[in-house]
Design a protein around this motif. Structure first.
Motif, short mmCIF file in Angstrom:
data_model
loop_
_atom_site.label_atom_id
_atom_site.label_comp_id
_atom_site.label_asym_id
_atom_site.label_seq_id
_atom_site.Cartn_x
_atom_site.Cartn_y
_atom_site.Cartn_z
N ASN A 1 50.04 44.33 65.58
CA ASN A 1 49.08 44.98 64.69
C ASN A 1 48.60 44.02 63.61
OD1 ASN A 1 49.32 47.36 66.13
ND2 ASN A 1 50.75 48.31 64.70
N GLN A 2 49.51 43.23 63.07
CA GLN A 2 49.13 42.28 62.03
C GLN A 2 48.16 41.22 62.56
OE1 GLN A 2 52.37 40.57 59.63
NE2 GLN A 2 53.70 42.18 60.46
N THR B 1 50.62 46.13 54.79
CA THR B 1 51.95 46.11 54.20
C THR B 1 52.36 47.46 53.62
OG1 THR B 1 53.36 45.03 52.56
CG2 THR B 1 51.05 45.29 51.97
N THR B 2 53.63 47.78 53.77
CA THR B 2 54.23 48.94 53.11
C THR B 2 55.31 48.50 52.13
OG1 THR B 2 55.95 49.23 54.81
CG2 THR B 2 53.83 50.34 55.18
N TYR C 1 65.21 43.54 54.48
CA TYR C 1 64.51 44.34 55.48
C TYR C 1 65.48 45.17 56.32
CZ TYR C 1 61.38 40.48 54.27
OH TYR C 1 60.65 39.55 53.58
N ASP D 1 59.81 48.05 67.83
CA ASP D 1 59.14 48.30 66.56
C ASP D 1 58.59 47.00 65.96
OD1 ASP D 1 58.82 49.93 63.88
OD2 ASP D 1 60.00 48.14 63.35
N TRP D 2 59.40 45.95 65.93
CA TRP D 2 58.98 44.68 65.34
C TRP D 2 57.79 44.08 66.09
CZ3 TRP D 2 58.14 41.80 61.50
CH2 TRP D 2 58.02 40.42 61.59
N ILE E 1 55.88 43.60 56.10
CA ILE E 1 55.37 44.87 56.59
C ILE E 1 56.40 45.98 56.36
CG2 ILE E 1 56.23 44.61 58.95
CD1 ILE E 1 52.77 46.00 57.98
N TYR E 2 57.69 45.59 56.30
CA TYR E 2 58.76 46.56 56.05
C TYR E 2 58.71 47.01 54.58
CZ TYR E 2 61.02 45.08 60.45
OH TYR E 2 61.31 44.81 61.76
N THR F 1 55.58 45.56 67.86
CA THR F 1 54.39 46.36 67.59
C THR F 1 53.80 45.99 66.23
OG1 THR F 1 55.19 48.20 68.92
CG2 THR F 1 53.50 48.71 67.27
N LYS F 2 54.65 45.83 65.24
CA LYS F 2 54.20 45.41 63.91
C LYS F 2 53.51 44.04 63.97
CE LYS F 2 57.45 47.83 60.79
NZ LYS F 2 57.85 48.96 61.64
N ASP G 1 48.10 43.06 49.96
CA ASP G 1 47.77 42.86 51.37
C ASP G 1 46.92 41.59 51.53
OD1 ASP G 1 46.04 43.03 53.76
OD2 ASP G 1 46.88 45.03 54.03
#
Length: 570
Positions: A140-141, A85-86, A126, A133-134, A120-121, A136-137, A98
């Motif tokens: 990754n999660q 998370t960012t 958001y 982009d989404w 993650i955003y 890919t996120k 996280d």
């Protein structure tokens, strides 16, 4: 989750709200005194599982709050942000919470968690950056979670959060976005439940449209989620549940569990009696779990602890709630005087948590025949002092002995404060039948990838079956028993079980993250036909978590099948 600076509501006096303001969905009391809350110990509602003992961003790290702080609250589940998370929620200067970083702490506390994927955003609402982009996120999660093969407590992917005001039109319609994201997550992880749609507010037309699309695209959530965040609107929850169930029926969708993973308003987050009203509504109307909203600081269990890790007034409300064992029993409100109640037949303890109105009122408890003709009655109080004031202990208002009449008592509660909360403990005159809890019902504890079932032959009317899976950390079946013992020593643990296979079955046994051993269950007369087996466990003083597992990380897996009714420590 809301950013208070973006959606701050005018701060109204809690006194005005509770006494004189006409609020949608909640009736104003006809008078501020002379009310009677009625408890019927003989009318079982459901097993005690602390439905509302959860939080959004409630756990900040492996030590914030510490496991020792969490355990007395008996938390059920949390919603935590995405791996990696960012997100900077509510003015935070660095990301926290996280889901994978805090997961071990949550497991040690006997709880589960949803992973909120869009957190993650970095900002809220958001900022959409495109489908490439989404996706890919998302990948990754999910891959990060799958790589964490010791993490057993993720019981849902929350695909989006509050789409009724955070979904970007640049992404197309939310229904289409849900379908596309669901299919991606399901292709990567077809085992973990998918939960949603997580509306900020319940709305019939939105829910009907969403569920129709979900059915048509085979993307119906495993758990239905929405938020309850309006001031004093707990009385609307039963209407929302009824409306949603009618939508399910109209579409031919099998009933889904309901999770409210944000509840209570920004204005009233830290008024104990307001939280109590929400808790009573969720218990009464069938939520599986509910999480305190994240309006302020993360990692404080949403105001149950101060920033200095001290308990607040609301902590004691949840501590009393966390102590509820056995079965939840029927509690009938009178105007704004409301509460929830439990009865533990193994210790003969009635636990009533209540509040919500002013003046001199009464709690009437019926069905006390099993406690004898004379009972001990303890009354405690926690004030409405907010999130920034430490309250080191609740106030013991009175301890009395009362004579029952027809199995009932009427307990006067003088000078009630509508913002605070109260606890009434009723036991036999000599106290509980044991000085510490020795019987732990499986259905009261953390049931993972298994089912709670009712049976008259079970010790508390319920047991846990379908403890069947041993494939991996996502689908492993086990029960985590959170126990509290007076001294560090070896204890005899008697397991009440059923095994209808006709041959000896086994479970793995581990406690406090230690080494595995094997428990054998000889055949019984059939399923839900119980017998006992005995083992020895060496426990530390205070809280311990004991796992009985068909499957679990670092355990090869049990043989055959067995059902669990209870464990008894002696």
């Amino acid at each position: 989750m809301h950013h208070p600076l973006k959606r701050t509501l005018a701060r109204l006096s809690a006194v005005a709200l509770l006494v004189g303001a006409a609020v949608a969905g909640a009736a104003v009391p006809a008078s501020a005194a002379g009310l009677t809350l009625t408890v019927d110990v003989g009318q079982v509602v459901r097993p005690a599982t602390q439905v509302a003992a959860g939080g959004l961003y409630g756990v900040g790290s492996d030590s914030q709050p510490t496991t020792a702080m969490l355990l007395p609250l008996n938390p059920t589940s949390f919603t935590q942000p995405a791996p990696g998370t960012t997100h900077l929620g509510n003015g935070a200067t660095e990301p926290c919470c996280d889901s994978l970083d805090v997961g071990d702490n949550i497991t040690r506390a006997g709880a589960q968690q949803f992973i909120r994927m869009p957190d993650i955003y970095p900002s809220f609402p958001y900022v959409w950056q495109g489908w490439t982009d989404w996706e890919t996120k998302v990948r990754n999660q999910v891959n990060a979670r799958l790589a964490d093969t010791d993490m057993t407590n993720v019981h849902g992917w929350e695909l989006w959060n509050e789409p009724d005001w955070t979904w970007s039109s640049a992404a197309g319609t939310f229904n289409d976005g849900w379908t596309r994201t669901y299919r991606l997550v399901d292709s990567l992880d077809p085992v973990t439940p998918i939960v949603g749609p997580s509306w900020a507010q319940y709305n019939h037309d939105r829910m009907l449209s969403f569920m129709t699309n979900a059915k048509n695209t085979n993307t119906v959530p495993d758990v239905i989620v929405w938020h309850e965040l309006d001031d004093m609107n707990w009385d609307a929850f039963d209407d929302h549940v009824a409306d949603y169930r009618a939508i399910e029926t109209s579409l031919g969708i099998s009933p889904r569990p309901i999770a409210i993973n944000e509840y209570n308003s920004y204005n009233q987050m830290d008024i104990p009696s307001v939280a109590m009203h929400w808790m009573a509504a969720f218990e009464r109307h069938g939520a599986r779990e509910a999480h305190r909203a994240y309006w302020f600081e993360a990692g404080t269990f949403d105001g149950l602890f101060t920033l200095q890790n001290q308990p607040t007034a609301s902590y004691w409300l949840y501590r009393w709630y966390g102590a509820m064992t056995g079965n939840m029993v029927k509690t009938t409100a009178h105007s704004w005087l409301d509460g929830m109640s439990s009865y533990d037949s193994s210790r003969k303890i009635v636990n009533v948590v209540f509040g919500g109105d002013w003046g001199d009122n009464t709690v009437r408890v019926n069905g006390l025949g099993a406690l004898g003709s004379s009972v001990k009655v303890e009354l405690r109080y926690t004030p409405g002092s907010g999130r920034n004031t430490a309250v080191t202990a609740p106030t013991l208002v009175s301890t009395t002995t009362m004579t029952t009449s027809g199995g009932s008592i009427s307990v006067p509660v003088a000078g009630m404060n509508a913002e605070g909360a109260y606890q009434l403990i009723v036991t036999p005159a000599g106290g509980p039948t044991t000085s510490w809890q020795q019987v732990y019902e499986a259905e009261n504890n953390t049931v993972v990838n298994a089912l709670t079932r009712a049976s008259s032959s079970a010790s508390n009317g319920f047991y846990v079956g379908n403890i069947d899976n041993d494939t991996d950390m996502r689908s492993d079946s086990f029960v985590d028993f959170t126990v509290n013992v007076p001294t560090a020593r070896s204890y005899t643990m008697t397991i009440r079980y059923a095994n209808g296979t006709g041959a000896t079955s086994t479970h793995g046994l581990a406690y406090n993250g230690g080494a595995w051993s094997t428990v054998s269950y000889p055949p019984t007369a059939g399923w839900a036909q119980f017998s006992t087996t005995t083992v020895t466990v060496t426990l530390k003083a205070g809280y311990n978590v004991i796992r009985l597992a068909k499957g679990s990380p670092n355990f090869a897996g049990g043989t055959g099948y067995a059902e669990l009714d209870s464990i008894t420590l002696a």
